[in-house]
Enzyme design. Structure first.
Site, PDB file in Angstrom:
ATOM      1  CD  GLN A 121       6.260   0.572  -6.659  1.00 60.78           C
ATOM      2  OE1 GLN A 121       7.969   1.358  -7.117  1.00 60.78           O
ATOM      3  NE2 GLN A 121       5.767   0.879  -7.422  1.00 60.78           N
ATOM      4  CB  CYS A 122       9.978  -4.377  -2.280  1.00 59.76           C
ATOM      5  SG  CYS A 122      12.089  -5.415  -1.626  1.00 59.76           S
TER       6      CYS A 122
ATOM      7  CG  ASP B 258      -0.591  -8.489   7.773  1.00 60.19           C
ATOM      8  OD1 ASP B 258      -1.470  -8.886   7.683  1.00 60.19           O
ATOM      9  OD2 ASP B 258       0.429  -7.682   7.114  1.00 60.19           O
TER      10      ASP B 258
ATOM     11  CB  ALA C 182      -0.491  -0.029   1.599  1.00 58.65           C
ATOM     12  CE1 TYR C 183      -0.517   4.536   2.845  1.00 58.03           C
ATOM     13  CE2 TYR C 183      -0.429   2.542   4.072  1.00 58.03           C
ATOM     14  CZ  TYR C 183      -1.481   3.522   3.684  1.00 58.03           C
ATOM     15  OH  TYR C 183      -2.419   4.208   4.240  1.00 58.03           O
TER      16      TYR C 183
END
Length: 472
Positions: free
Chosen positions: A37-38, A147, A34-35
């Site tokens: 990028q890898c 999570d 959501a917040y």
């Protein structure tokens, strides 16, 4: 139809860590959230890392910003073979960069997608490593992940599990409870969803682990529905199925059932899970029992777990009535339904079998005896009839109740398989043999009295197991 991802930075961009004078070239996109990028990032020496990039302008709320800072503070201090290592973090005016250990094999969700479902021996290995990582997080650094899911369990080049993504993690102080509802719908523990008043702690991760085990073995999450509200309803009711076509072992069913307990205090500890038979077994439990019988490696003694104390076919009910040493009374119907009255006599457990899309699946329900649903009322009347007719003042033990996984009709009686892999030969001539600990412990009875496990009885058991296993 695929949607083109808007990259924060073009592939080939060089990111410079000014403090350490290190340059990272972005080689390709590995994933996104959501917040963040890898990217796959490479330094001048050729070493490769995973670089998580957070674009600050996308973070609108103070709460999300605080979680980012918390993630960095927590993750940067973690050091364990089964946790993704964060080597460094730095930032510019527009971005936050986290330099992470590269997990070349991706995440477990991608592996599952390619394979449909995994074999038990592979799942056991992945689960063992995940548990070892969680023991470190919970016991050594007091971190609850919150999570835990397949997408956050990464694999290195040798398929070793690494727990990653600590964006929702928190440090738990002595006796503290968290109240924020967070996580991914299919994996969220019931106390996180519905227990805001009492809060949640480390046990929430254990619930998620149970969902992970089920999903890897079956191929879909246990509470999967089309919309989130229905998923939450299924979690609240603890309503899930064991598809018969998946051919799950009794050890797998037992571990999943223990973990997916809506009462967090009744879930097994991580240490208990680590010692569970599902993580340590190397061959089919029936084969191990067979080998122990063949080599006289059985020791006679009192079995200290639950087992079948009495059974009888009840033609009127089209099933087998049984009594367990724990005080459970039950009927295993010919259509694979199983109705059990718990020792407290206050509630029943109902396992219902039905055919869906040509496959047999099982549904587990629990009901108070004063609130028996109409659809099982006749079955409950049948159970009451069995109890009235065959309740002969049995002697019970204070042991944990264990349900019957399977009943097999044999030439001279019944073979019962319990969820903990205890098996019971209940012969029509009054002999009963209870084998636990994969055949290492045996109790033999003639009627209700203890008897010697002689060579004749041993031979009968061996012949039956040989037939079950297809041995020549």
């Amino acid at each position: 139809m695929s949607t083109k991802v808007e990259l924060y930075m073009e592939i080939g961009t060089v990111i410079t860590d000014l403090e350490y004078h290190t340059k990272y070239m972005l080689k390709k996109l590995l994933g996104r959230g959501a917040y963040a990028q890898c990217y796959l990032a490479e330094i001048e020496s050729g070493e490769q890392y995973a670089m998580k990039v957070v674009r600050l302008k996308d973070i609108k709320s103070r709460k999300v910003h605080e979680k980012l800072e918390s993630e960095i503070a927590i993750h940067s201090k973690l050091d364990n073979p089964n946790v993704v290592k964060m080597y460094r973090s730095f930032r510019s005016s527009e971005y936050v960069f986290m330099v992470l250990e590269l997990c070349e094999r991706g995440a477990l969700d991608a592996l599952l997608k390619r394979n449909g479902k995994l074999k038990e021996r592979h799942v056991a290995r992945f689960v063992k490593q995940t548990v070892e990582g969680l023991i470190y997080l919970h016991n050594s650094v007091s971190v609850v992940h919150r999570d835990l899911k397949l997408g956050n369990l990464f694999l290195d080049s040798k398929f070793n599990v690494k727990i990653g993504d600590f964006g929702l993690s928190a440090v738990i102080k002595d006796g503290e409870k968290k109240v924020t509802m967070c996580g991914t719908p299919n994996y969220i523990a019931p106390e996180v969803l519905f227990g805001k008043a009492s809060g949640h702690s480390f046990e929430a991760d254990i619930w998620s682990l149970g969902v992970i085990i089920y999903t890897l073995l079956v191929g879909v999450p246990p509470f999967q529905k089309k919309n989130v509200e229905d998923i939450y309803k299924m979690i609240k009711l603890n309503n899930y199925i064991f598809p018969e076509n998946c051919d799950l072992s009794s050890e797998a069913i037992d571990l999943i059932t223990q973990i997916l307990n809506t009462n967090p205090l009744e879930r097994p500890t991580l240490e208990h899970i680590l010692s569970h038979k599902f993580l340590s077994k190397k061959e089919h439990f029936l084969m191990k029992i067979y080998r122990n019988l063949m080599t006289n490696r059985t020791e006679e003694g009192v079995v200290d777990t639950d087992y079948v104390l009495f059974s009888i076919p009840v033609t009127k009910l089209r099933g087998v009535g049984y009594v367990l040493k724990s005080g459970v009374y039950g009927i295993y119907f010919s259509d694979h339904r199983n109705l059990m009255l718990k020792p407290n006599r206050k509630s029943v457990i109902y396992l219902n079998s039905t055919i869906e899309s040509g496959k047999r699946v099982f549904y587990k329900e629990e009901h108070l005896v004063e609130k028996i649903p109409a659809e099982i009322a006749e079955s409950y009347k049948g159970l009451q009839y069995f109890i009235r007719t065959f309740d002969n003042g049995f002697s019970f033990l204070d042991v944990e109740p264990c349900f019957i996984v399977k009943i097999r009709k044999i030439e001279c009686g019944f073979l019962f398989v319990m969820a903990d892999s205890t098996i019971v030969f209940d012969f029509v001539d009054g002999w009963r043999v209870v084998l636990s600990r994969c055949g290492e412990r045996v109790s033999c009875y003639n009627g209700l009295g203890l008897a010697s496990f002689n060579q004749e009885i041993r031979g009968r058991c061996i012949e039956i197991l040989r037939g079950c296993l297809g041995c020549g």
